[in-house]
Every structure is written in C-alpha cells, then in structure tokens.
Enzyme design. Sequence first.
Site, PDB file in Angstrom:
ATOM      1  N   TYR A 227       0.797  -1.242   0.000  1.00 49.23           N
ATOM      2  CA  TYR A 227       0.000   0.000   0.000  1.00 49.23           C
ATOM      3  C   TYR A 227       0.827   1.289   0.000  1.00 49.23           C
ATOM      4  O   TYR A 227       0.280   2.379  -0.046  1.00 49.23           O
ATOM      5  CB  TYR A 227      -0.995   0.016   1.169  1.00 49.23           C
ATOM      6  CG  TYR A 227      -0.380  -0.167   2.547  1.00 49.23           C
ATOM      7  CD1 TYR A 227       0.218   0.893   3.213  1.00 49.23           C
ATOM      8  CD2 TYR A 227      -0.405  -1.403   3.182  1.00 49.23           C
ATOM      9  CE1 TYR A 227       0.776   0.722   4.467  1.00 49.23           C
ATOM     10  CE2 TYR A 227       0.152  -1.587   4.442  1.00 49.23           C
ATOM     11  CZ  TYR A 227       0.744  -0.521   5.071  1.00 49.23           C
ATOM     12  OH  TYR A 227       1.306  -0.693   6.298  1.00 49.23           O
ATOM     13  N   LYS A 228       2.151   1.163   0.071  1.00 54.45           N
ATOM     14  CA  LYS A 228       2.976   2.374   0.042  1.00 54.45           C
ATOM     15  C   LYS A 228       3.323   2.686  -1.421  1.00 54.45           C
ATOM     16  O   LYS A 228       2.459   3.079  -2.182  1.00 54.45           O
ATOM     17  CB  LYS A 228       4.209   2.185   0.929  1.00 54.45           C
ATOM     18  CG  LYS A 228       3.823   2.160   2.412  1.00 54.45           C
ATOM     19  CD  LYS A 228       4.958   1.831   3.335  1.00 54.45           C
ATOM     20  CE  LYS A 228       4.478   1.854   4.787  1.00 54.45           C
ATOM     21  NZ  LYS A 228       5.321   1.075   5.685  1.00 54.45           N
TER      22      LYS A 228
END
Length: 416
Positions: A227-228
């Site tokens: 998710y980064k």
Amino acid sequence: MIYNEMQIPDHIIELDKNSPLESKKSEFLLPDDTIYMDGNSLGPTTKSALDEIETTTKAHWRNDLISSWNKHSWITLPQQIGEKIAPLLGAKSSEVIGCDSISVNLFKLLSAALKINHSRNIIVSESGNFPTDLYIAEGLESLLGKTKCSLKTVEKSAIIDSLNTDVAVLMLTHVDFRSGEKLDIRAITKAAHDKGILVLWDLAHSAGALKLDLDHDNVDFAVGCGYKYLNGGPGAPAFVYVAERHIKTIEQPLRGWMGHTSPFDFTPSYKPATDISKMLCGTPSVISMASLNGALDVFQDVDMAVIEQQAHALKQTFLSTLTNEAITDLKLITPTNSQSQGSQLSFTHEYAFELSQALIANKIIVDFRAPNVLRLGFTPLYLEHRHVYLAATILTTLLKHQEYLKPQFRERKAVT
Ligand SMILES: *Cc1c(COP(=O)(O)O)cnc(C)c1O
C-alpha cells in the site's frame, strides 16, 4: 495561499517536459490542486486499481459468484501479484508471492530462518527499526523462550560489529522510515553470510521506489508493502520473497490451508506446497488483491532505475528551492549523499507536527513521525518538479512567518 497563482520558473517547467515518466501521470487519480508527498505512507489511486476493483466486485462477484475463484482466477491472485512484483525486486517470479501483512510475513520468515539456523538463537536488528518488526521478534522470543530466540538490537553503526556465529538471522529495514537513510543490501548481506547468518530485509520503503537486485545481492528473505510505493490501496496485501535456494527446505509455522500442497483434498494433516505458495496461510483478500493487481500494471513498462533517478532529481529541486533560512531552521536528517537515500526527505523541527498540518492546510500532503520528524515522499510516477518547487516555496513561507504556530495546526488525531 493559492499556489496555482504562483509563478513557476521556466527551468522547472522544462524539467517536467523532459521527464521520462511524463506519460505515467495520467494513470493516477489525484484530487485537483493537491500535491501528494505521502506516497511513502499510502500510495494514491490509479485508474487500473479502481477498474480492477470494479470488475472484481460489480462483474465477477456479482454475476459469477463462487465460480469466480476458478473462472476469474481469484485463487491465483497471490501468485499473479508475485509475478508482477518480482521484476521490481530483481527476483524470479517463483520467488515472490503476495499475502498477509508485513507483520505476519515477518513472523513466518523469522520463524523459518531460526529453524534453518537452528543451532543459533539470536536475531539481530537495529534499535531504530520500524516498531512492528521489533514487536514481532519480541513476540517470537516470548513464544519460543530466550534459549531458542533472543532479540538483540543495536545502533545502525554497530550492525556489522554485532555479527558473530551465535546470530541466526539479521533482520533490517532497507530504508529507515524516519530518516530515509538507505542501507547497503549487498555489503551487509555479504558480511552476514560470511558469519553464516541469514538475512531478512524489510523493503517497505523500497519496493516500487528504488532499484532492487535481490537475487544478485544474495538476499535470503524479504518482505514488502503493497500500500505504500506500490499503490495497492489501504491495507493492500504485502509480499514475501524467498531466495530460490531456500524454497524447498523452508518451513513456516502458520500452516494455513492455502499453503498446503492440495488445499481442496481436505486432508487432516499438513503437507506444505513445494513452491513459494507454502508461504501462504489463509484465503486471499480478493478485493484488496485485485486493487493491488491493477495498481501494479503501472510498473509494467518502467525501469526502476529511472524511477529512482527521477526521485533524486525531485529531491534536488526541492532542496535547491528552499532558502538558506529555511534550511537552517529545518534540520535535514536524511543523508545528503544520494547513494544513501531512499525516496523521502526527513527534517526535524521543534514544531514538525504543526508544520505538517500547515502544509496539509495548503494542500501539500506530507506526514509527521513522532517525536519531531517532518517526512516528505518523492514519487516521480505522479509528482512533478513544479509540485516540489511549490511545496518548497510554501514551506519556506510558512517557516519565515511562523504560520505553523496558529492554534488550528496543533490538534492531533489518531493516525498521524
Ligand atoms: C509500513 C511498514 C510496515 C507495515 O507493516 P504492516 O504489517 O504491513 O502494517 C512494516 N515495516 C516497515 C519498515 C514499514 O515502513
């Protein structure tokens, strides 16, 4: 401050025109007038991620229901994701799989590493490592007892000296989440191997941001975040890398049915898969995986070396736009040598939190890390030189007039 009325110098506009990643901007969906410098915490949406979520839910789930596990290959999403992430890591697709969170995957890999190096009991890590990494190791120490597992944390400067023949596994994060300092994977892995130590790298702030070469660097194990920098969406699954030489022998303790060699035989005892699927535990979170699967398409035709190099160029523009007063007021804690930088710049300031809030109020989305760090992410897939120029100009103004001292910038919420 209305920054779209601010003047952008010609040389900055020229840098954007010449960016090799210019065509990528349109694949991202960012709110208007927002300068997003927090892709290191949560990547933004891409058209491809949203399309994939929509198809998976509105077409596949809705119309094809349970048959979608086969018909739309839901069951192989962890492998499909692994295949797309592998080239970003310098890995083979048979070495990478998408699943669970970094925390859970660290538990699997630390346990597995201790089992391989069973005559040793020490896990070495760095005292400033991301807390979840240390918590998971502490939990394992508590579960197994110190004679089987003992966590030893050292300062970054003492890592190499701490390596000896009692150490089973060295667990490090490649890019420090606070300072943005990058460690030398190849050199450290080699120093550990020379003492018979296995090495586990956390690539939370590297995958999708930096050029990686895990196979070439002889890394044993790695984990990373969906998710980064990979833009998979909030809570997107993480990934696991296991070097080919370990796949056959590695044993991980979370013996969920999805790691079984044939889950749908429903046999009473566990027989692990013989490939990277043995790192799986339970049912994949299909919607989240679909989102990550879509987001990864953005990376299909880009060279990670170009992304890394463009991020450095953005950081240069940002730093050279800050005035001398601003630079003195802020303290850059990221190493100045670009070889030792990840994709972020971090500054300490007495009012770092208030500064982050004042920037956010100006639609420059950054974040704060306790106790006093202002973090800015430089993600060239969607961030341009004109954006970081504006961010630096506004930050300079906020500092000059001490606007961050206004009371509305003081309030802290649960997530920072
Ligand atoms: C973000 C981050 C994590 C997150 O772990 P999850 O279990 O996926 O929430 C772990 N390690 C590092 C270094 C991180 O930056």
